[in-house]
Design an enzyme around this catalytic site. Structure first.
Site, mmCIF file in Angstrom:
data_model
loop_
_atom_site.group_PDB
_atom_site.id
_atom_site.type_symbol
_atom_site.label_atom_id
_atom_site.label_comp_id
_atom_site.label_asym_id
_atom_site.label_seq_id
_atom_site.Cartn_x
_atom_site.Cartn_y
_atom_site.Cartn_z
ATOM 1 N N SER A 53 -71.357 55.284 47.073
ATOM 2 C CA SER A 53 -71.910 56.294 47.974
ATOM 3 C C SER A 53 -73.439 56.195 47.972
ATOM 4 O O SER A 53 -73.991 55.147 48.292
ATOM 5 C CB SER A 53 -71.397 57.684 47.566
ATOM 6 O OG SER A 53 -71.666 58.628 48.576
ATOM 7 N N ASP B 60 -62.198 56.810 54.624
ATOM 8 C CA ASP B 60 -63.483 57.098 53.996
ATOM 9 C C ASP B 60 -64.377 57.935 54.904
ATOM 10 O O ASP B 60 -64.429 57.719 56.115
ATOM 11 C CB ASP B 60 -64.185 55.768 53.698
ATOM 12 C CG ASP B 60 -65.165 55.830 52.546
ATOM 13 O OD1 ASP B 60 -65.862 56.851 52.408
ATOM 14 O OD2 ASP B 60 -65.228 54.847 51.798
ATOM 15 N N HIS C 208 -63.103 58.232 50.201
ATOM 16 C CA HIS C 208 -64.437 57.942 49.682
ATOM 17 C C HIS C 208 -64.429 57.547 48.207
ATOM 18 O O HIS C 208 -65.275 56.782 47.764
ATOM 19 C CB HIS C 208 -65.322 59.172 49.890
ATOM 20 C CG HIS C 208 -66.784 58.923 49.771
ATOM 21 N ND1 HIS C 208 -67.451 57.973 50.521
ATOM 22 C CD2 HIS C 208 -67.733 59.505 48.978
ATOM 23 C CE1 HIS C 208 -68.735 57.979 50.206
ATOM 24 N NE2 HIS C 208 -68.931 58.894 49.277
#
Length: 299
Positions: A109, A249, A276
């Site tokens: 991320s 995601d 995610h």
């Protein structure tokens, strides 16, 4: 069993907390892996299970970025203090303090965004980069979030919009509506893994970094990163790069496609039935893909 040790290292007048997982038997030629957590501000806990890559014979290094987890917190720092260069400098300091000459880098991320920032500087020891569940710009992230938000039930969308317009983003109804998005696109594992809950609890207890750089949640980005982009610098990255994401995601395909289009040596992998936090939803499959990629670039 791998050996886990923790320590702090000085960074300017502050401290960076480090967790090092060393294998029972080091595999010849296996370079250490440094893991960059996301958020920004989520601390290392939710990516801690990547330490199990030590079972493949390599050392795995986690750390809490400044302002996060066990590292120094600076709740009174001005907004402009929290910027990507700060975290690039912290990383560079960590590599020097640990005496690492060659290493792999994995970011999840925000960690992948930071990894790309680091790689554009072409550090001498970087042998590979894994960008996991990350956007190449926050404009693309916002577009992707809007697309996913438009797929939520009408009543959920209405609740989110109504409370955002009035600024009531801590209202229980707003938080419940936001959870619908999170359950679809952030972590689909039920119940939510303890490691993830630990990172969230730490961030909520002292949210300076997350709220300043990102905003109140994953799809309402109003922080200092809102105009961030690395797209025009991706051709500077020399390290072989893996771009990984989940089928559902919140980092949609459009957000990470520039990495594939512009990094000179790059491959990509999309994990089915994942969002995610692929590493929590399908940990063995995730570590297998990452482990194979790292092994190919050890030499």
């Amino acid at each position: 069993m791998p050996t886990v040790t923790t320590r702090t290292i000085p960074f300017r007048s502050w401290q960076t907390w480090v967790r090092i997982t060393e294998p029972d038997e080091a595999r010849a030629g296996a370079l250490p892996l440094i893991v960059l957590h996301g958020g920004p501000g989520m601390a290392h806990n939710y990516v801690r299970n990547l330490g199990e890559l030590a079972d493949t014979g390599r050392t795995v290094i986690h750390y809490d970025q400044l302002g996060c987890g066990n590292s120094t917190h600076l709740p009174d720092a001005p907004d402009e203090f929290w910027n990507p260069q700060l975290f690039v400098d912290e990383f560079t300091n960590l590599v020097a303090e640990l005496g690492l000459s060659d290493y792999h880098l994995l970011g999840q991320s925000w960690g992948g965004m930071l990894g790309a920032e680091i790689a554009t500087r072409r550090p001498a020891g970087l042998r590979s980069l894994a960008i996991c569940n990350s956007p190449a710009s926050m404009a693309l992230w916002a577009e992707g979030a809007a697309e996913l938000r438009a797929e939520l039930p009408d009543d959920v969308q209405e609740t989110l919009t109504r409370h955002e317009l009035t600024g009531a983003i801590t209202h229980p109804d707003y938080l419940r509506a936001a959870d619908v998005f999170y359950e679809r696109h952030v972590c689909r594992t039920v119940p939510t893994p303890d490691d993830f809950q630990e990172s969230v609890a730490q961030m909520e207890a002292e949210p300076t970094v997350y709220h300043t750089m990102n905003g109140p949640n994953e799809f309402h980005v109003v922080g200092t990163l809102r105009s961030w982009s690395v797209i025009d610098r991706l051709d500077l990255i020399e390290a072989p790069t893996l771009v990984a994401a989940g089928e559902f995601d919140e980092a949609t395909a459009g957000t990470w496609q520039p990495f594939v289009d512009h990094i000179p040596t790059v491959t990509s992998h999309v994990f089915p039935d994942a969002s995610h936090c692929v590493h929590l939803e399908h940990p063995q499959a995730f570590r297998a893909v990452i482990g194979d990629f790292l092994a190919r670039h050890d030499s």
